[in-house]
Write an enzyme that holds these catalytic residues in place. Structure first.
Site, mmCIF file in Angstrom:
data_model
loop_
_atom_site.group_PDB
_atom_site.id
_atom_site.type_symbol
_atom_site.label_atom_id
_atom_site.label_comp_id
_atom_site.label_asym_id
_atom_site.label_seq_id
_atom_site.Cartn_x
_atom_site.Cartn_y
_atom_site.Cartn_z
ATOM 1 N N CYS A 85 -21.739 29.277 43.081
ATOM 2 C CA CYS A 85 -21.003 28.201 43.740
ATOM 3 C C CYS A 85 -21.820 26.922 43.667
ATOM 4 C CB CYS A 85 -20.702 28.556 45.197
ATOM 5 S SG CYS A 85 -22.190 28.763 46.195
ATOM 6 N N ASP A 122 -2.843 -5.261 29.375
ATOM 7 C CA ASP A 122 -2.943 -6.102 28.188
ATOM 8 C C ASP A 122 -1.695 -5.817 27.357
ATOM 9 O OD1 ASP A 122 -4.137 -7.727 26.111
ATOM 10 O OD2 ASP A 122 -4.503 -5.829 25.066
ATOM 11 N N ASP A 135 -7.409 -2.525 25.722
ATOM 12 C CA ASP A 135 -8.023 -1.859 24.574
ATOM 13 C C ASP A 135 -8.962 -2.758 23.783
ATOM 14 O OD1 ASP A 135 -6.058 -3.530 23.443
ATOM 15 O OD2 ASP A 135 -5.900 -2.225 21.686
#
Length: 733
Positions: free
Chosen positions: A57, A435, A627
């Site tokens: 864990c 954009d 981008d």
């Protein structure tokens, strides 16, 4: 033995993805097959890495970190639970000490490329301690019904059998610096219960604890399955072709330039360029795209993709350890280091909470008998019960379990998110700024009009523009070069190329300065009406100039992405508003905005985008999707930046998340998942604290006892883990 490497500067997060993901308890030493006594070169400021076996864990990861952090010379230590990797930064060679410290804490180290020294134990052997303790409990209960003294002795024996491995691990952890581990609390509670005569409950405490440990181990394995499946995508071997010879080599022996052969149904072991004329590849494991993707000769294909229908030959382009899959795994590891603010708070809280609970339990056991002459056994029993209720396991795992599941699910659908902090910010987003070119549009505009305005003809002017734009990654530049190539125009030589951010590009051709810029960045009064007509038709207009003389006008037009309308409509159903921020002219922007029903701001330089984003962000949390290089500052200024997978290196590195499959519909999926993850975290914290609060009250009132306290803790841990695992099954489409 772990291999040291000189610690590099911080690696870019997404920059290399654009080329490949768009159309990112044994005590033996066994590390890379070398003995721990091997002497290594003493490297200053080096990073060492291992894989850790035996962690069940997220709490185990902290125990390993604590053990290693005690070693002199260790600057930083981090255990990445999702990939089971231990990273240690040190100013000298501390590998031997690290291996001894981790072994002493009860875990095993091995090199990253080394196989496990032993086969995985059978289920029977793995569960043997639990089965043995269960049988002893049944026998003890049976004896108790027939003979109380004999049954009592049997419960004591059962407790001692169950206590031995738990107390042994507790002592190991105390020696390595983890004083308040769950093993310590269980040992104290079980021993205390024996002393006050609650022998049956002492044994039950340990049995329930072992059951909880097994359930946690199972849940942790399930949580890591997404990462394990990703690691398994790369085949261990590859067929390398040299002339007429074919040889099978290890995947890590491949180098850029090698030619490999992949059979139909086989997976690519490395990134490469397709040599075969054409082929279809299943890239769903990397991008979430269920439909096979067609590739032609010369196109790049990512490691892990499957050749669907034919034998193909590929030229390797990636270095060992730097394929698309390797980069995604690194992103997942880096994501673990970027923990959400709520996760950091819970972690800090739990470090104070556990010792505080131990003090409170001690006061509950001592104060009533000393101050009010209450019965000693009754209040010691309540103190021990409170000690178990105070175990922080469920609380500690509540947040990382949900965030890890959320990140793994996002990766499966082709969205890479840089950690819990970014995931938390995504969940708060109420508006999105886009954009235009390459984000809402396909990003592959075409030249629609070529107008010569000076002494040159159209083709000569176009050839000049293409010469200046050669090598640029901007979609408009690539469209101009493509148009010149389609017309088979010879291009002159351009040098001293220089990009003017937000304005254009310039270069020297035959000793003269050629500038290509947006309309409006150069005076063209005589042709203004012609420019406006082109822009009204939805074109983007650029001007070609030579030494302050206008040579010509180029009009280019892009088309909307197929999924743009669907993506915007889905965002609206989520209550998220959108706006276009673009450097393009207002008429071209208005044409796209009108089709999508969005507001827009046009003619923006990078600094203008930052100003707009800052103003919008002040009203409500905003995500910026882009981008290009000119989008990077705006992404940084927003609440969270999201890059398209085909974007520029700078945009991908600046972004907090990326859509590697280049589908805009993934944006709504990402936001929906972020909100679901936050809801899951809140549910987990409510479960963990709610159960503890209920059993705290019932314990002090004498309603519940030791075994129910353990059941509550184990139950809470299992419940929050299972709740978090629901995110792995979440359908985002």
């Amino acid at each position: 033995m772990s291999t040291p490497e000189t610690k590099p500067a911080k690696a870019p997060q997404f920059s290399s993805l654009k080329f490949t993901l768009a159309p990112a308890k044994t005590d033996d030493c066994c590390c890379d097959g070398e003995c721990a006594s091997t002497v290594a070169e003493n490297l200053p400021d080096a990073r060492y890495s291992w894989l850790v076996d035996g962690m069940d864990c997220a709490a185990c990861a902290r125990k390993v970190e604590t053990a290693v952090s005690q070693i002199p010379g260790v600057k930083q230590v981090k255990v990445l639970f999702a990939t089971e990797k231990l990273l240690v930064d040190a100013d000298n060679d501390i590998r031997d000490q690290v291996e001894r410290a981790v072994t002493a804490a009860g875990y095993t180290l091995r090199g990253e490329n080394a196989p496990k020294t032993e086969q995985a134990p059978s289920r029977l052997r793995e569960n043997l301690p639990l089965i043995l303790l269960t049988l002893l409990m049944v026998i003890s209960w049976g004896l108790e019904h027939f003979n109380h003294p004999l049954g009592n002795a049997a419960f004591i024996a059962t407790t001692l059998v169950g206590l031995y491995p738990v107390a042994r691990q507790a002592l190991r952890l105390i020696k390595s610096g983890s004083w308040f581990a769950i093993e310590t609390l269980m040992s104290v509670a079980a021993i205390g219960a024996l002393f006050i005569g609650a022998t049956a409950e002492a044994a039950m405490v340990l049995l329930l604890f072992l059951i909880g440990e097994r359930l946690e181990g199972w849940a942790a394995t399930r949580a890591r399955q997404g990462v394990s499946a990703l690691m398994a995508l790369k085949p261990d071997t590859a067929v390398r072709v040299r002339g007429d010879q074919r040889e099978t080599v290890a995947q890590q022996d491949l180098r850029p330039g090698d030619v490999i052969e992949v059979a139909a149904g086989g997976r690519l072991p490395a990134d490469g360029t397709l040599l075969s004329p054409f082929a279809s590849f299943d890239e769903s494991a990397l991008t979430g795209e269920s439909i096979p993707v067609e590739h032609s000769a010369g196109e790049r294909v990512s490691a892990g993709a499957t050749s669907v229908d034919r034998l193909v030959q590929i030229t390797v382009t990636s270095q060992p350890g730097d394929s698309a899959i390797d980069r995604i795994l690194r992103l997942i590891e880096e994501a673990e280091e970027r923990r959400a603010p709520i996760e950091r708070f819970i972690d800090r809280f739990s470090r104070i909470y556990t010792p505080a609970i131990m003090v409170v339990a001690l006061l509950v056991a001592l104060l009533p008998p000393l101050a009010f002459s209450a019965p000693w056994l009754e209040w010691i029993y309540k103190g021990l019960t409170l000690l178990l209720i105070g175990c922080p396991c469920a609380l500690v795992i509540s947040t990382p379990a949900a965030i890890t599941s959320g990140l793994a699910t996002a990766a499966r659908y082709g969205a890479l998110i840089k950690g819990g902090a970014a995931l938390e910010q995504l969940g708060r987003v109420q508006q999105v700024a886009f954009d235009k070119t390459g984000t809402l549009t396909v990003g592959k505009p075409q030249v629609t009009s070529v107008v010569a305005t000076a002494e040159l003809d159209e083709n000569s002017m176009l050839a000049l523009a293409a010469a200046v734009e050669q090598g640029s990654t901007h979609p408009l530049a690539q469209a101009i070069v493509r148009e010149a190539q389609q017309r088979q125009l010879p291009l002159p030589t351009a040098d001293n190329q220089r990009t003017l951010a937000g304005s254009g590009i310039e270069a020297n051709v035959n000793g003269q300065r050629i500038l290509i810029c947006a309309a409006g960045k150069f005076p063209a009064d005589a042709h203004q009406m012609q420019i406006e007509e082109l822009e009204k038709a939805g074109n983007t207009v650029v001007l070609v100039t030579r030494e302050e003389t206008l040579l010509g006008i180029l009009a280019l037009r892009d088309t909307l992405r197929d999924d743009a309308r669907e993506a915007i409509d889905t965002l609206h159903t989520l209550g998220i508003q959108g706006i276009i921020l673009t450097g393009d002219n207002p008429r071209a922007a208005a044409a796209i905005a009108g089709e999508l029903g969005l507001d827009f701001r046009a003619g923006l330089l990078p600094a203008d985008k930052v100003t707009e984003v800052t103003a919008l962000n002040a009203k409500a949390p905003l995500a910026m999707v882009g981008d290009g290089i000119n989008d990077a500052p705006a992404m940084k200024a927003s609440t969270i930046g999201i890059a398209m997978g085909s974007g520029s290196d700078v945009a991908l590195e600046t972004a907090d998340a990326a859509l590697t499959h280049n589908r805009l519909t993934g944006l709504a999926q990402m936001l929906r998942l972020a909100r679901a993850t936050h809801a899951n975290v809140r549910q987990n914290i409510a479960i963990a604290l709610g159960l503890k609060g209920i059993f705290l009250v019932t314990t002090l009132l004498g309603i519940t006892g030791l075994w129910l306290a353990v059941l509550a803790d184990t139950g809470a841990t299992v419940l929050v883990t299972l709740n978090a695992l629901r995110l792995l099954r979440m359908k985002l489409r």
